[in-house]
Enzyme design. Structure first.
Site, PDB file in Angstrom:
ATOM      1  N   ARG A  21      -0.104  -6.210   6.935  1.00  0.00           N
ATOM      2  CA  ARG A  21      -1.553  -6.509   6.940  1.00  0.00           C
ATOM      3  C   ARG A  21      -1.927  -7.362   8.151  1.00  0.00           C
ATOM      4  O   ARG A  21      -2.678  -8.326   8.055  1.00  0.00           O
ATOM      5  CB  ARG A  21      -1.983  -7.218   5.651  1.00  0.00           C
ATOM      6  CG  ARG A  21      -1.570  -6.564   4.369  1.00  0.00           C
ATOM      7  CD  ARG A  21      -2.231  -5.222   4.130  1.00  0.00           C
ATOM      8  NE  ARG A  21      -1.837  -4.704   2.818  1.00  0.00           N
ATOM      9  CZ  ARG A  21      -0.861  -3.820   2.634  1.00  0.00           C
ATOM     10  NH1 ARG A  21      -0.202  -3.337   3.674  1.00  0.00           N
ATOM     11  NH2 ARG A  21      -0.563  -3.406   1.423  1.00  0.00           N
ATOM     12  N   SER A  76      -7.700  -6.786  -2.485  1.00  0.00           N
ATOM     13  CA  SER A  76      -6.794  -7.923  -2.703  1.00  0.00           C
ATOM     14  C   SER A  76      -7.264  -9.107  -1.867  1.00  0.00           C
ATOM     15  O   SER A  76      -7.477  -8.963  -0.665  1.00  0.00           O
ATOM     16  CB  SER A  76      -5.373  -7.572  -2.274  1.00  0.00           C
ATOM     17  OG  SER A  76      -4.945  -6.425  -2.948  1.00  0.00           O
ATOM     18  N   GLU A 120      -6.325 -12.674   2.664  1.00  0.00           N
ATOM     19  CA  GLU A 120      -6.342 -11.420   3.426  1.00  0.00           C
ATOM     20  C   GLU A 120      -7.685 -11.160   4.129  1.00  0.00           C
ATOM     21  O   GLU A 120      -7.698 -10.854   5.322  1.00  0.00           O
ATOM     22  CB  GLU A 120      -5.985 -10.249   2.503  1.00  0.00           C
ATOM     23  CG  GLU A 120      -5.788  -8.969   3.266  1.00  0.00           C
ATOM     24  CD  GLU A 120      -5.346  -7.821   2.390  1.00  0.00           C
ATOM     25  OE1 GLU A 120      -4.202  -7.851   1.903  1.00  0.00           O
ATOM     26  OE2 GLU A 120      -6.140  -6.900   2.184  1.00  0.00           O
TER      27      GLU A 120
HETATM   28  P1  FAD Z   1     -14.757  -4.973   7.925  1.00  0.00           P
HETATM   29  O1  FAD Z   1     -14.619  -5.641   6.602  1.00  0.00           O
HETATM   30  O2  FAD Z   1     -16.123  -4.677   8.379  1.00  0.00           O
HETATM   31  O3  FAD Z   1     -14.012  -5.856   9.022  1.00  0.00           O
HETATM   32  C1  FAD Z   1     -12.758  -6.423   8.763  1.00  0.00           C
HETATM   33  C2  FAD Z   1     -12.265  -7.145  10.027  1.00  0.00           C
HETATM   34  O4  FAD Z   1     -12.038  -6.190  11.051  1.00  0.00           O
HETATM   35  C3  FAD Z   1     -13.288  -8.118  10.596  1.00  0.00           C
HETATM   36  O5  FAD Z   1     -12.608  -9.188  11.205  1.00  0.00           O
HETATM   37  C4  FAD Z   1     -14.015  -7.299  11.662  1.00  0.00           C
HETATM   38  O6  FAD Z   1     -14.560  -8.101  12.676  1.00  0.00           O
HETATM   39  C5  FAD Z   1     -12.876  -6.437  12.178  1.00  0.00           C
HETATM   40  N1  FAD Z   1     -13.313  -5.133  12.681  1.00  0.00           N
HETATM   41  C6  FAD Z   1     -13.941  -4.150  12.005  1.00  0.00           C
HETATM   42  N2  FAD Z   1     -14.123  -3.090  12.782  1.00  0.00           N
HETATM   43  C7  FAD Z   1     -13.601  -3.411  13.985  1.00  0.00           C
HETATM   44  C8  FAD Z   1     -13.491  -2.725  15.229  1.00  0.00           C
HETATM   45  N3  FAD Z   1     -13.955  -1.491  15.399  1.00  0.00           N
HETATM   46  N4  FAD Z   1     -12.886  -3.368  16.261  1.00  0.00           N
HETATM   47  C9  FAD Z   1     -12.408  -4.628  16.124  1.00  0.00           C
HETATM   48  N5  FAD Z   1     -12.486  -5.320  14.978  1.00  0.00           N
HETATM   49  C10 FAD Z   1     -13.081  -4.717  13.923  1.00  0.00           C
HETATM   50  N6  FAD Z   1      -6.931  -2.834   2.492  1.00  0.00           N
HETATM   51  C11 FAD Z   1      -5.664  -2.364   2.582  1.00  0.00           C
HETATM   52  O7  FAD Z   1      -4.977  -2.605   3.580  1.00  0.00           O
HETATM   53  N7  FAD Z   1      -5.120  -1.613   1.575  1.00  0.00           N
HETATM   54  C12 FAD Z   1      -5.800  -1.304   0.462  1.00  0.00           C
HETATM   55  O8  FAD Z   1      -5.275  -0.620  -0.401  1.00  0.00           O
HETATM   56  C13 FAD Z   1      -7.138  -1.799   0.324  1.00  0.00           C
HETATM   57  N8  FAD Z   1      -7.853  -1.535  -0.794  1.00  0.00           N
HETATM   58  C14 FAD Z   1      -9.113  -2.028  -0.920  1.00  0.00           C
HETATM   59  C15 FAD Z   1      -9.830  -1.744  -2.089  1.00  0.00           C
HETATM   60  C16 FAD Z   1     -11.123  -2.219  -2.249  1.00  0.00           C
HETATM   61  C17 FAD Z   1     -11.879  -1.912  -3.516  1.00  0.00           C
HETATM   62  C18 FAD Z   1     -11.725  -2.991  -1.216  1.00  0.00           C
HETATM   63  C19 FAD Z   1     -13.139  -3.475  -1.363  1.00  0.00           C
HETATM   64  C20 FAD Z   1     -11.015  -3.283  -0.054  1.00  0.00           C
HETATM   65  C21 FAD Z   1      -9.696  -2.805   0.111  1.00  0.00           C
HETATM   66  N9  FAD Z   1      -8.948  -3.071   1.265  1.00  0.00           N
HETATM   67  C22 FAD Z   1      -7.667  -2.564   1.386  1.00  0.00           C
HETATM   68  C23 FAD Z   1      -9.507  -3.905   2.348  1.00  0.00           C
HETATM   69  C24 FAD Z   1     -10.408  -3.111   3.350  1.00  0.00           C
HETATM   70  O9  FAD Z   1     -10.935  -1.955   2.765  1.00  0.00           O
HETATM   71  C25 FAD Z   1      -9.648  -2.713   4.607  1.00  0.00           C
HETATM   72  O10 FAD Z   1      -9.116  -3.844   5.256  1.00  0.00           O
HETATM   73  C26 FAD Z   1     -10.538  -1.960   5.599  1.00  0.00           C
HETATM   74  O11 FAD Z   1      -9.776  -1.480   6.686  1.00  0.00           O
HETATM   75  C27 FAD Z   1     -11.695  -2.793   6.138  1.00  0.00           C
HETATM   76  O12 FAD Z   1     -12.569  -1.920   6.845  1.00  0.00           O
HETATM   77  P2  FAD Z   1     -14.065  -2.319   7.156  1.00  0.00           P
HETATM   78  O13 FAD Z   1     -14.611  -1.280   8.078  1.00  0.00           O
HETATM   79  O14 FAD Z   1     -14.808  -2.531   5.903  1.00  0.00           O
HETATM   80  O15 FAD Z   1     -13.849  -3.676   7.946  1.00  0.00           O
HETATM   81  P1  NAP Z   2       1.661  -2.768  -7.330  1.00  0.00           P
HETATM   82  O1  NAP Z   2       1.920  -1.323  -7.094  1.00  0.00           O
HETATM   83  O2  NAP Z   2       1.516  -3.290  -8.711  1.00  0.00           O
HETATM   84  O3  NAP Z   2       2.734  -3.618  -6.557  1.00  0.00           O
HETATM   85  C1  NAP Z   2       2.732  -5.038  -6.636  1.00  0.00           C
HETATM   86  C2  NAP Z   2       3.556  -5.580  -5.506  1.00  0.00           C
HETATM   87  O4  NAP Z   2       4.853  -4.998  -5.505  1.00  0.00           O
HETATM   88  C3  NAP Z   2       2.994  -5.315  -4.134  1.00  0.00           C
HETATM   89  O5  NAP Z   2       3.366  -6.464  -3.412  1.00  0.00           O
HETATM   90  C4  NAP Z   2       3.765  -4.156  -3.594  1.00  0.00           C
HETATM   91  O6  NAP Z   2       3.905  -4.279  -2.182  1.00  0.00           O
HETATM   92  C5  NAP Z   2       5.100  -4.343  -4.268  1.00  0.00           C
HETATM   93  N1  NAP Z   2       5.788  -3.085  -4.594  1.00  0.00           N
HETATM   94  C6  NAP Z   2       5.608  -2.305  -5.695  1.00  0.00           C
HETATM   95  N2  NAP Z   2       6.468  -1.270  -5.691  1.00  0.00           N
HETATM   96  C7  NAP Z   2       7.186  -1.388  -4.560  1.00  0.00           C
HETATM   97  C8  NAP Z   2       8.227  -0.608  -3.985  1.00  0.00           C
HETATM   98  N3  NAP Z   2       8.699   0.498  -4.583  1.00  0.00           N
HETATM   99  N4  NAP Z   2       8.747  -1.015  -2.800  1.00  0.00           N
HETATM  100  C9  NAP Z   2       8.274  -2.121  -2.181  1.00  0.00           C
HETATM  101  N5  NAP Z   2       7.279  -2.895  -2.681  1.00  0.00           N
HETATM  102  C10 NAP Z   2       6.756  -2.532  -3.858  1.00  0.00           C
HETATM  103  O7  NAP Z   2       0.361  -3.212  -6.490  1.00  0.00           O
HETATM  104  P2  NAP Z   2      -1.181  -2.949  -6.713  1.00  0.00           P
HETATM  105  O8  NAP Z   2      -1.863  -4.250  -6.586  1.00  0.00           O
HETATM  106  O9  NAP Z   2      -1.431  -2.093  -7.901  1.00  0.00           O
HETATM  107  O10 NAP Z   2      -1.563  -2.128  -5.405  1.00  0.00           O
HETATM  108  C11 NAP Z   2      -1.005  -0.865  -5.167  1.00  0.00           C
HETATM  109  C12 NAP Z   2      -0.895  -0.639  -3.677  1.00  0.00           C
HETATM  110  O11 NAP Z   2      -2.195  -0.633  -3.093  1.00  0.00           O
HETATM  111  C13 NAP Z   2      -0.116  -1.736  -2.971  1.00  0.00           C
HETATM  112  O12 NAP Z   2       0.579  -1.143  -1.909  1.00  0.00           O
HETATM  113  C14 NAP Z   2      -1.194  -2.666  -2.463  1.00  0.00           C
HETATM  114  O13 NAP Z   2      -0.789  -3.354  -1.299  1.00  0.00           O
HETATM  115  C15 NAP Z   2      -2.340  -1.693  -2.180  1.00  0.00           C
HETATM  116  N6  NAP Z   2      -3.662  -2.315  -2.396  1.00  0.00           N
HETATM  117  C16 NAP Z   2      -4.120  -3.123  -1.418  1.00  0.00           C
HETATM  118  C17 NAP Z   2      -5.363  -3.715  -1.547  1.00  0.00           C
HETATM  119  C18 NAP Z   2      -5.896  -4.573  -0.443  1.00  0.00           C
HETATM  120  O14 NAP Z   2      -7.058  -4.942  -0.474  1.00  0.00           O
HETATM  121  N7  NAP Z   2      -5.090  -4.942   0.518  1.00  0.00           N
HETATM  122  C19 NAP Z   2      -6.137  -3.490  -2.670  1.00  0.00           C
HETATM  123  C20 NAP Z   2      -5.620  -2.676  -3.661  1.00  0.00           C
HETATM  124  C21 NAP Z   2      -4.375  -2.084  -3.506  1.00  0.00           C
HETATM  125  P3  NAP Z   2       2.802  -3.837  -1.080  1.00  0.00           P
HETATM  126  O15 NAP Z   2       1.576  -4.634  -1.272  1.00  0.00           O
HETATM  127  O16 NAP Z   2       3.497  -4.167   0.180  1.00  0.00           O
HETATM  128  O17 NAP Z   2       2.587  -2.397  -1.229  1.00  0.00           O
END
Ligand code: FAD
Ligand code: NAP
Length: 338
Positions: free
Chosen positions: A164, A237, A333
């Site tokens: 991330r 998250s 995050e």
């Molecule tokens: P924004 O929120 O608008 O911006 C985020 C950051 O990036 C800010 O600092 C902004 O300035 C910068 N930015 C945006 N666009 C640019 C650009 N073109 N150039 C330079 N900087 C830029 N994230 C995960 O990694 N995995 C997930 O599974 C995941 N699940 C999510 C589920 C939900 C329900 C929600 C609400 C969020 C989730 N996220 C997840 C977080 C988010 O969706 C991601 O990080 C996504 O990439 C953000 O995109 P955005 O366009 O909304 O960025």
């Molecule tokens: P989950 O599947 O319940 O897993 C919980 C944690 O265990 C996470 O840290 C995940 O790592 C790790 N994990 C589970 N199985 C694994 C495997 N086989 N090998 C290595 N690591 C493992 O998590 P969840 O919250 O339901 O989310 C599911 C996936 O979606 C995850 O990958 C999570 O990162 C992603 N997610 C991200 C966001 C966001 O906003 N960033 C929001 C929703 C979901 P990782 O996180 O490294 O995968």
């Protein structure tokens, strides 16, 4: 280029918190971006780049210029043998791109299904889910240097991708991503090692799943587990899953034998932040207008009426509690502005 004054941002962030920008503009292309940056530079204004607002927490008035990336366009080039080089403008919707690829039979991004936001933000925190991350399919990232106005094409090894994390997140005030190039492959290997994903595919009777089956399975899990921002404001998250030294993991496991841990290439152990929150009693807990979602405590939710400061304060209370109970520091995050 049309620059507006005092624009509300409440509908432009998925937490749905009130905020406003002193100046705001939609940026459809690189020329408009250069023009807007020069306009802000001439006035000594801070510039904030906005995509879909799904990984941002606004805590107040933005006394500067907010630029919303709106560039559209997808170009697909065949590299032969089922491989495709897909060039995507920063303002394209990421989730739509994943559905398009999965339906066309191009693999590599199906596990990243239903992640909100723009394509241009995908490299910023190297989006990841269910064992896959953006870095794996990234061929290059084109970004404009805010200071010089010049565009540079970054190869994956130049992006400092981490968990991330990337150079674009660490140096947020330096680069604006305008385009990404992905390598998709009709023969890409499936990543189905996550327990929940295996269970969902089995429940759907998919013994030999294809890319679309995996995308649909991920979508089904996410729909059941995560709140829709339009119903309940959130940014996914709120904390990263922390990687801790193996010795600390062993200490914790002596007290909590069912603590999940995933060994990382550098020997550290990745913990489930959701497990820590759940064990500490945060699941479903609410203080004022903010809470931890009942089905996934890692997701902080705006129950309605919260502002960014209240969400930040709630998150800091959680961080302090987790540090005290487990000696683990949870890292935020989403990006906090201003
Ligand atoms: P924004 O929120 O608008 O911006 C985020 C950051 O990036 C800010 O600092 C902004 O300035 C910068 N930015 C945006 N666009 C640019 C650009 N073109 N150039 C330079 N900087 C830029 N994230 C995960 O990694 N995995 C997930 O599974 C995941 N699940 C999510 C589920 C939900 C329900 C929600 C609400 C969020 C989730 N996220 C997840 C977080 C988010 O969706 C991601 O990080 C996504 O990439 C953000 O995109 P955005 O366009 O909304 O960025
Ligand atoms: P989950 O599947 O319940 O897993 C919980 C944690 O265990 C996470 O840290 C995940 O790592 C790790 N994990 C589970 N199985 C694994 C495997 N086989 N090998 C290595 N690591 C493992 O998590 P969840 O919250 O339901 O989310 C599911 C996936 O979606 C995850 O990958 C999570 O990162 C992603 N997610 C991200 C966001 C966001 O906003 N960033 C929001 C929703 C979901 P990782 O996180 O490294 O995968």
């Amino acid at each position: 280029m049309h620059i507006e004054n005092d624009v509300p941002l409440q509908n432009l962030n998925t937490f749905g918190v009130p905020a406003a920008a002193r100046y705001f503009a939609e940026v459809p292309d690189v020329e408009a971006l250069r023009e807007a940056l020069a306009w802000a530079k001439g006035r000594g204004l801070r510039v904030i780049i906005l995509g879909g607002g799904s990984n941002i927490l606004f805590t107040g008035y933005v006394d500067g210029l907010v630029l919303r990336m709106a560039g559209q366009g997808i170009d697909v080039q065949s590299l032969g043998r089922g491989k495709r080089l897909v060039s995507v403008a920063a303002g394209e919707n990421w989730a739509d791109l994943v559905w398009w690829a999965a339906k066309a039979g191009y693999g590599g991004i199906e596990n990243l299904c239903l992640i909100p936001g723009t394509a241009g933000a995908a490299p910023v925190q190297n989006i990841g889910a269910y064992g896959a991350e953006f870095a794996e399919i990234c061929r290059s990232v084109t970004a404009l240097n805010r200071r010089t106005g010049e565009e540079r094409e970054f190869l994956p090894q130049d992006c400092a991708f981490g968990y991330r994390d990337s150079i674009f997140k660490r140096h947020a005030e330096e680069w604006v991503i305008t385009n990404i190039k992905l390598l998709l492959d009709k023969a890409a290997p499936l990543r189905t090692e996550y327990g929940a994903l295996q269970g969902q595919l089995a429940a759907q009777g998919k013994e030999r799943p294809n890319f679309l089956d995996v995308a649909e399975a991920v979508a089904a899990i996410r729909r059941a587990k995560l709140p829709e921002p339009k119903d309940l404001g959130n940014a996914g998250s709120f904390f990263k899953n922390p990687a801790v030294p193996a010795a600390l993991y062993e200490n914790l496991r002596a007290e909590h034998p069912n603590l999940p841990g995933f060994k990382q290439p550098d020997g550290a152990i990745k913990l489930s932040a959701a497990w820590l929150l759940d064990t500490a009693g945060w699941k479903g807990k609410r203080i004022g207008h903010v809470g931890c979602y009942a089905r996934q405590p890692l997701v902080l939710v705006n129950h309605g009426g919260a502002d960014g400061g209240e969400i930040l304060e709630f998150s800091e209370t959680i961080q302090a509690d987790i540090a005290e109970r487990f000696n683990v520091r949870l890292e935020r995050e989403p990006v906090v502005y201003p």
